[in-house]
Design a protein around this motif. Structure first.
Motif, short mmCIF file in Angstrom:
data_model
loop_
_atom_site.label_atom_id
_atom_site.label_comp_id
_atom_site.label_asym_id
_atom_site.label_seq_id
_atom_site.Cartn_x
_atom_site.Cartn_y
_atom_site.Cartn_z
N GLY A 114 0.72 -1.35 -0.42
CA GLY A 114 0.05 0.07 0.12
C GLY A 114 0.25 1.30 0.15
N ILE A 115 2.32 1.05 -0.29
CA ILE A 115 2.72 2.30 -0.64
C ILE A 115 3.07 3.03 -1.96
CG2 ILE A 115 4.75 3.11 -0.22
CD1 ILE A 115 4.04 2.51 2.41
N SER A 116 2.85 2.25 -2.97
CA SER A 116 2.91 2.78 -4.06
C SER A 116 0.95 2.64 -4.55
CB SER A 116 3.34 1.58 -5.41
OG SER A 116 3.88 2.25 -6.76
N THR A 117 0.94 3.64 -5.45
CA THR A 117 -0.40 3.56 -5.80
C THR A 117 -0.16 3.94 -7.73
OG1 THR A 117 -0.44 6.19 -5.55
CG2 THR A 117 -0.97 5.37 -4.13
N GLN A 118 1.41 3.63 -7.99
CA GLN A 118 1.22 3.91 -9.54
C GLN A 118 1.04 2.54 -10.23
OE1 GLN A 118 5.67 4.92 -10.30
NE2 GLN A 118 5.05 5.94 -11.68
N GLY A 119 0.46 2.77 -11.11
CA GLY A 119 -0.09 1.85 -12.06
C GLY A 119 1.08 1.83 -12.90
N PHE A 120 1.22 0.33 -13.67
CA PHE A 120 2.26 -0.54 -14.15
C PHE A 120 2.74 0.49 -15.05
CE2 PHE A 120 4.82 -3.23 -17.27
CZ PHE A 120 5.38 -3.99 -16.63
N SER A 121 1.79 0.85 -16.06
CA SER A 121 3.03 1.45 -17.54
C SER A 121 3.39 2.62 -17.31
CB SER A 121 1.23 1.72 -18.48
OG SER A 121 0.12 2.47 -17.48
N SER A 122 2.70 3.40 -15.94
CA SER A 122 3.46 4.27 -15.28
C SER A 122 4.35 5.09 -14.92
CB SER A 122 2.58 5.55 -14.32
OG SER A 122 2.97 6.31 -13.79
N TRP A 123 4.41 3.28 -13.93
CA TRP A 123 6.03 2.82 -13.59
C TRP A 123 6.70 2.15 -14.64
CZ3 TRP A 123 8.54 -1.14 -13.92
CH2 TRP A 123 9.64 -1.96 -12.87
N MET A 124 6.85 1.76 -16.06
CA MET A 124 7.00 1.38 -16.68
C MET A 124 7.91 2.55 -17.50
SD MET A 124 8.47 -1.82 -17.61
CE MET A 124 9.14 -1.17 -19.15
N ARG A 125 7.13 3.56 -17.63
CA ARG A 125 7.56 5.23 -17.96
C ARG A 125 8.73 5.51 -17.49
NH1 ARG A 125 6.63 10.52 -16.84
NH2 ARG A 125 6.23 12.38 -18.71
N ASP A 126 8.41 6.13 -16.49
CA ASP A 126 9.77 6.28 -15.28
C ASP A 126 10.53 5.17 -15.09
OD1 ASP A 126 7.89 8.46 -14.23
OD2 ASP A 126 7.86 7.81 -12.69
N TYR A 127 10.20 3.93 -15.20
CA TYR A 127 11.65 3.58 -15.24
C TYR A 127 12.64 3.34 -17.37
CZ TYR A 127 13.85 -1.05 -15.31
OH TYR A 127 14.94 -1.88 -14.68
N VAL A 128 11.38 3.65 -18.24
CA VAL A 128 12.68 3.98 -19.16
C VAL A 128 13.17 5.53 -19.48
CG1 VAL A 128 11.89 4.91 -21.75
CG2 VAL A 128 10.64 2.21 -20.78
N ILE A 129 13.03 6.44 -18.59
CA ILE A 129 13.43 7.94 -18.47
C ILE A 129 14.47 7.47 -17.31
CG2 ILE A 129 12.52 9.70 -16.96
CD1 ILE A 129 9.79 9.64 -18.12
N ASP A 130 14.23 6.85 -16.82
CA ASP A 130 15.79 6.74 -15.67
C ASP A 130 16.53 6.13 -16.45
OD1 ASP A 130 15.15 7.44 -13.33
OD2 ASP A 130 13.95 5.85 -12.19
N PHE A 131 16.18 4.93 -17.41
CA PHE A 131 17.64 4.55 -18.34
C PHE A 131 18.09 5.38 -18.98
CE2 PHE A 131 18.48 2.31 -21.88
CZ PHE A 131 20.10 1.96 -21.84
N TRP A 132 17.45 6.01 -19.82
CA TRP A 132 17.79 7.49 -20.40
C TRP A 132 18.74 8.23 -19.56
CZ3 TRP A 132 18.98 5.90 -25.37
CH2 TRP A 132 18.87 4.58 -25.63
#
Length: 427
Positions: A132-150
């Motif tokens: 119950g800490i995260s409320t982020q959807g998977f697609s939003s998390w993946m978006r942040d993950y890709v941004i993190d990578f670049w």
């Protein structure tokens, strides 16, 4: 030979991980001292039974992950060297232009390690959702993950290209030149962070509650802090945790409140948090932090400049590295940098906890609201399912802030001290 070293590294890591498992799950336990049972610092007085259970469970898992993931990173990099994967990446990236070769190599290495660590990252995300800490959807998390990578690749690319150019030009003094370049780079990144990088992940807008903004700016004025605007950020789409901070330097400095903080705390509690952040400004913690960072970078780069050539000369055949200036030596550089950072955590965290305590004391001096201070810490602990009194090893390696038990005690000590002083003045 490389196979034997790979097996030895794997066995050593497994033994370490098993040891940490027993320490975290069956050995160490912070608990609450008997003298504080039933006080406002005791989580049983402000957490439900379910929250207590989740806090204990979640904290242990996170602590275990912290202590095993970083050494796992070292293991991965060593296996990349032992198994000749680094040499393969260098061959694939080979061109007649060294800068392009080094850039291509870094991309292959980053892509490979990102794939290797993806299961761990997805587990952490799922764990945060489950508790119950995260409320982020998977697609939003993946978006942040890709941004993190670049973002990480872009900043690392600049560092690596300059670093290996310096190593090639000056085998003995590259560490000093690299450190000198670190100074403007660190300051530039701090200036850039709030206006370029942070907005890639979230939307920042001026604080909508103008009445609260006026109170915060009035508090800032009392502390002689130049600030015209307070920003809020839409973190409720990603987390239930609470936070507020002061970021940036110079004209880009800003006060930022998560909307979760605005939605879950009273004005008095928010003002205490803001007073705490202002304490960092007044106590010059940001500049002390920059100075300590630069000092640690100087020591770290110097140590790497001594250890790395020795390891290449001693174990070059096993590591598949012929000379330090070869880009294939990058995994070894990353291991050494990560290891030095890890073992320096107790020192940097001790300094950070001291600064946080000083900011808590400053916030009490500025607001004088002990009740709001205590309830703020209780709500922060509940929202983040924090351990109020973690085991010693966890505290020194993980905690940049004092545990909630200590923070609440700081407020109690400050209140008691003021009461004594008031009584003495009355006499």
């Amino acid at each position: 030979m490389s196979k034997k070293w790979s097996i030895a590294a794997l066995v050593l890591y497994v033994v370490y991980a098993v040891g940490m498992y027993f320490y975290i799950f069956h050995g160490a336990s912070g608990g609450v001292p008997a003298t504080l049972k039933g006080t406002v610092a005791d989580p049983q007085t402000f957490m439900t039974e379910r929250e207590l259970y989740l806090s204990d469970d979640y904290s242990k898992i996170r602590n275990f992950l912290f202590f095993v993931v970083t050494p796992f990173e070292w293991l991965v990099y060593f296996l990349i060297l032992f198994m000749g994967i680094s040499r393969v990446f260098e061959k694939w990236a080979d061109t007649k232009w060294r800068l392009f070769k080094n850039g291509a190599y870094l991309f292959l290495l980053n892509l490979f390690t990102t794939i290797v660590f993806y299961p761990i990252d997805i587990y952490r995300y799922s764990l945060s959702k489950e508790y119950g800490i995260s409320t982020q959807g998977f697609s939003s998390w993946m978006r942040d993950y890709v941004i993190d990578f670049w973002v990480n690749f872009g900043t690392t690319l600049l560092i690596v290209l300059v670093l290996y150019w310096l190593i090639q030009k000056s085998a003995k003094k590259w560490w000093l030149y690299a450190w000198l370049l670190t100074i403007p780079f660190a300051i530039f990144m701090m200036y850039l962070q709030p206006v370029v990088i942070d907005p890639l992940y979230n939307e920042f807008t001026p604080l909508k509650d103008k009445e609260l903004e006026a109170k915060i700016l009035s508090l800032a004025d009392q502390a002689d802090i130049p600030s015209d605007h307070v920003f809020e950020v839409d973190m409720s789409e990603k987390t239930n945790a609470l936070n507020a901070y002061v970021t940036g330097i110079g004209g880009n400095s800003r006060i930022v409140l998560w909307d979760t903080t605005l939605n879950n705390l009273t004005d008095e509690e928010i003002l205490f948090i803001m007073a705490h952040e202002m304490g960092h400004y007044v106590e010059k913690h940001i500049y002390i932090g920059i100075a300590l960072y630069l000092l640690s970078m100087l020591v770290g780069l110097w140590l790497i400049s001594k250890i790395m050539p020795w390891m290449v000369s001693k174990f070059g055949r096993v590591l598949n590295i012929e000379k330090v200036s070869d880009i294939r030596s990058l995994p070894l550089f990353l291991v050494l940098a990560s290891f030095l950072l890890f073992i320096s955590n107790p020192i940097s965290n001790t300094v950070s906890r001291y600064q946080e305590t000083r900011s808590d004391e400053y916030a009490m001096e500025l607001t004088g609201d002990a009740e709001a201070a205590v309830s703020t810490f209780q709500n922060l602990a509940k929202a983040g399912l924090s351990e109020v009194n973690p085991p010693w090893l966890v505290k020194i390696f993980r905690y940049t802030h004092p545990p909630m038990l200590e923070r609440i005690n700081t407020i109690a000590r400050y209140t008691d001290k003021n009461e004594v002083e008031t009584e003495q003045q009355a006499e």
